[in-house]
Design a protein around this motif. Structure first.
Motif, PDB file in Angstrom:
ATOM      1  N   GLU A   1      -8.471  -2.551  -8.554  1.00  0.00           N
ATOM      2  CA  GLU A   1      -8.535  -1.395  -7.648  1.00  0.00           C
ATOM      3  C   GLU A   1      -7.591  -0.286  -8.104  1.00  0.00           C
ATOM      4  O   GLU A   1      -7.972   0.886  -8.178  1.00  0.00           O
ATOM      5  N   LEU A   2      -6.356  -0.644  -8.412  1.00  0.00           N
ATOM      6  CA  LEU A   2      -5.382   0.354  -8.873  1.00  0.00           C
ATOM      7  C   LEU A   2      -5.810   0.977 -10.198  1.00  0.00           C
ATOM      8  O   LEU A   2      -5.631   2.173 -10.417  1.00  0.00           O
ATOM      9  N   PHE A   3      -6.365   0.170 -11.067  1.00  0.00           N
ATOM     10  CA  PHE A   3      -6.823   0.651 -12.372  1.00  0.00           C
ATOM     11  C   PHE A   3      -7.942   1.680 -12.201  1.00  0.00           C
ATOM     12  O   PHE A   3      -7.995   2.673 -12.924  1.00  0.00           O
TER      13      PHE A   3
ATOM     14  N   GLY B   1       0.788  -1.226   0.000  1.00  0.00           N
ATOM     15  CA  GLY B   1       0.000   0.000   0.000  1.00  0.00           C
ATOM     16  C   GLY B   1       0.815   1.268   0.000  1.00  0.00           C
ATOM     17  O   GLY B   1       0.263   2.358   0.008  1.00  0.00           O
ATOM     18  N   VAL B   2       2.135   1.145  -0.007  1.00  0.00           N
ATOM     19  CA  VAL B   2       3.013   2.315  -0.018  1.00  0.00           C
ATOM     20  C   VAL B   2       3.675   2.458  -1.380  1.00  0.00           C
ATOM     21  O   VAL B   2       3.502   3.457  -2.072  1.00  0.00           O
ATOM     22  N   ASN B   3       4.443   1.450  -1.785  1.00  0.00           N
ATOM     23  CA  ASN B   3       5.145   1.511  -3.072  1.00  0.00           C
ATOM     24  C   ASN B   3       4.821   0.308  -3.963  1.00  0.00           C
ATOM     25  O   ASN B   3       5.455   0.095  -4.980  1.00  0.00           O
TER      26      ASN B   3
ATOM     27  N   ASN C   1      -7.264   6.437  -9.626  1.00  0.00           N
ATOM     28  CA  ASN C   1      -6.105   7.193 -10.122  1.00  0.00           C
ATOM     29  C   ASN C   1      -5.264   7.784  -8.996  1.00  0.00           C
ATOM     30  O   ASN C   1      -4.042   7.826  -9.100  1.00  0.00           O
ATOM     31  N   LYS C   2      -5.917   8.238  -7.948  1.00  0.00           N
ATOM     32  CA  LYS C   2      -5.177   8.838  -6.830  1.00  0.00           C
ATOM     33  C   LYS C   2      -4.263   7.789  -6.174  1.00  0.00           C
ATOM     34  O   LYS C   2      -3.089   8.049  -5.919  1.00  0.00           O
ATOM     35  N   LEU C   3      -4.810   6.613  -5.908  1.00  0.00           N
ATOM     36  CA  LEU C   3      -4.020   5.530  -5.321  1.00  0.00           C
ATOM     37  C   LEU C   3      -2.912   5.098  -6.274  1.00  0.00           C
ATOM     38  O   LEU C   3      -1.762   4.935  -5.868  1.00  0.00           O
ATOM     39  N   TYR C   4      -3.254   4.930  -7.544  1.00  0.00           N
ATOM     40  CA  TYR C   4      -2.269   4.534  -8.558  1.00  0.00           C
ATOM     41  C   TYR C   4      -1.095   5.511  -8.572  1.00  0.00           C
ATOM     42  O   TYR C   4       0.068   5.109  -8.546  1.00  0.00           O
TER      43      TYR C   4
ATOM     44  N   LYS D   1      -0.133   7.635  -6.248  1.00  0.00           N
ATOM     45  CA  LYS D   1       0.613   7.588  -4.977  1.00  0.00           C
ATOM     46  C   LYS D   1       1.591   6.407  -4.983  1.00  0.00           C
ATOM     47  O   LYS D   1       2.773   6.567  -4.663  1.00  0.00           O
ATOM     48  N   ILE D   2       1.100   5.244  -5.359  1.00  0.00           N
ATOM     49  CA  ILE D   2       1.954   4.049  -5.400  1.00  0.00           C
ATOM     50  C   ILE D   2       3.082   4.246  -6.414  1.00  0.00           C
ATOM     51  O   ILE D   2       4.239   3.905  -6.145  1.00  0.00           O
ATOM     52  N   SER D   3       2.757   4.818  -7.576  1.00  0.00           N
ATOM     53  CA  SER D   3       3.764   5.056  -8.624  1.00  0.00           C
ATOM     54  C   SER D   3       4.880   5.970  -8.138  1.00  0.00           C
ATOM     55  O   SER D   3       6.064   5.687  -8.356  1.00  0.00           O
ATOM     56  N   GLU D   4       4.493   7.082  -7.513  1.00  0.00           N
ATOM     57  CA  GLU D   4       5.489   8.038  -7.006  1.00  0.00           C
ATOM     58  C   GLU D   4       6.362   7.398  -5.930  1.00  0.00           C
ATOM     59  O   GLU D   4       7.584   7.553  -5.931  1.00  0.00           O
ATOM     60  N   ASN D   5       5.722   6.703  -5.004  1.00  0.00           N
ATOM     61  CA  ASN D   5       6.478   6.058  -3.929  1.00  0.00           C
ATOM     62  C   ASN D   5       7.391   4.959  -4.471  1.00  0.00           C
ATOM     63  O   ASN D   5       8.497   4.756  -3.956  1.00  0.00           O
ATOM     64  N   ALA D   6       6.938   4.257  -5.488  1.00  0.00           N
ATOM     65  CA  ALA D   6       7.776   3.223  -6.108  1.00  0.00           C
ATOM     66  C   ALA D   6       9.026   3.848  -6.713  1.00  0.00           C
ATOM     67  O   ALA D   6      10.143   3.365  -6.494  1.00  0.00           O
ATOM     68  N   GLN D   7       8.841   4.937  -7.433  1.00  0.00           N
ATOM     69  CA  GLN D   7       9.990   5.603  -8.048  1.00  0.00           C
ATOM     70  C   GLN D   7      10.953   6.125  -6.980  1.00  0.00           C
ATOM     71  O   GLN D   7      12.174   6.003  -7.116  1.00  0.00           O
ATOM     72  N   ASN D   8      10.414   6.675  -5.903  1.00  0.00           N
ATOM     73  CA  ASN D   8      11.271   7.155  -4.810  1.00  0.00           C
ATOM     74  C   ASN D   8      12.031   6.006  -4.152  1.00  0.00           C
ATOM     75  O   ASN D   8      13.193   6.164  -3.777  1.00  0.00           O
ATOM     76  N   THR D   9      11.383   4.862  -4.005  1.00  0.00           N
ATOM     77  CA  THR D   9      12.062   3.684  -3.454  1.00  0.00           C
ATOM     78  C   THR D   9      13.223   3.273  -4.343  1.00  0.00           C
ATOM     79  O   THR D   9      14.320   2.978  -3.856  1.00  0.00           O
ATOM     80  N   ALA D  10      12.988   3.264  -5.639  1.00  0.00           N
ATOM     81  CA  ALA D  10      14.033   2.857  -6.587  1.00  0.00           C
ATOM     82  C   ALA D  10      15.262   3.763  -6.496  1.00  0.00           C
ATOM     83  O   ALA D  10      16.392   3.297  -6.666  1.00  0.00           O
ATOM     84  N   LYS D  11      15.042   5.028  -6.189  1.00  0.00           N
ATOM     85  CA  LYS D  11      16.166   5.968  -6.074  1.00  0.00           C
ATOM     86  C   LYS D  11      17.122   5.551  -4.966  1.00  0.00           C
ATOM     87  O   LYS D  11      18.322   5.836  -5.037  1.00  0.00           O
ATOM     88  N   ASN D  12      16.614   4.877  -3.939  1.00  0.00           N
ATOM     89  CA  ASN D  12      17.477   4.404  -2.856  1.00  0.00           C
ATOM     90  C   ASN D  12      18.469   3.349  -3.323  1.00  0.00           C
ATOM     91  O   ASN D  12      19.450   3.071  -2.637  1.00  0.00           O
ATOM     92  N   TYR D  13      18.198   2.743  -4.455  1.00  0.00           N
ATOM     93  CA  TYR D  13      19.060   1.680  -4.977  1.00  0.00           C
ATOM     94  C   TYR D  13      19.907   2.151  -6.147  1.00  0.00           C
ATOM     95  O   TYR D  13      20.558   1.350  -6.806  1.00  0.00           O
TER      96      TYR D  13
END
Length: 172
Positions: free
Chosen positions: A127-129, A107-109, A132-135, A137-149
């Protein structure tokens, strides 16, 4: 291969279709299970819903066109492809492959499920489809997570460790 569990896409797609949604899963890569998977896809009449591309050189282009990254592997020690998907701002919906639970936060990334239940997978995709707001949020958080790597961040951390070690009076 068996551990990648692409066969799990069949009941997921059937559930999505039964709910009145269309879906197309693009499977990249090749292996010894290809022919049996193709046969099962044909038996289930899913040839237009699950497309096996084989090995491709343009994985990034496929990710740019995707809405989600679905990871059906039963075992994945780390899963660099998951980080690549997150860097592409794709929400990841994944089975718990052990190593991937270190960076996928439900529910975060993205979403990670211990149980191999196609209804749960399909319902989360729907649900994600639809949200749009949830989609987003998850997309942005996923990209931010990837930056850590990112390799640059890793190298910067190593350099700091080395500098701290050298400047320490107790380094011998």
């Amino acid at each position: 291969v068996d551990k990648k569990n692409q066969r799990f896409l069949i009941p997921i797609s059937k559930h999505i279709l039964s709910k009145g949604y269309d879906c197309i899963f693009h499977v990249l890569g090749d292996g010894p299970n290809r022919n049996s998977l193709l046969k099962q896809i044909a038996i289930e009449n899913l040839n237009s819903n699950i497309i096996l591309h084989g090995n491709v050189n343009d994985v990034e282009e496929h990710m740019k066109k995707a809405d989600f990254y679905i990871h059906t592997a039963k075992y994945e020690p780390f899963g660099l492809v998951l980080i690549e998907a997150m860097a592409s701002k794709l929400p990841v919906v994944s089975l718990d492959g052990k190593g991937n639970k270190d960076f996928i936060k439900n529910g975060v990334n993205g979403y990670i499920f211990e149980k191999e239940d196609p209804n749960i997978f399909a319902n989360k995709l729907i649900e994600l489809f639809n949200d749009n707001k949830l989609y987003n949020k998850i997309s942005e958080n996923a990209q931010n997570t990837a930056k850590n790597y990112d390799i640059k961040n890793y190298v910067d951390k190593l350099i700091k460790i080395y500098k701290d070690s050298i400047s320490s009076k107790n380094w011998l």
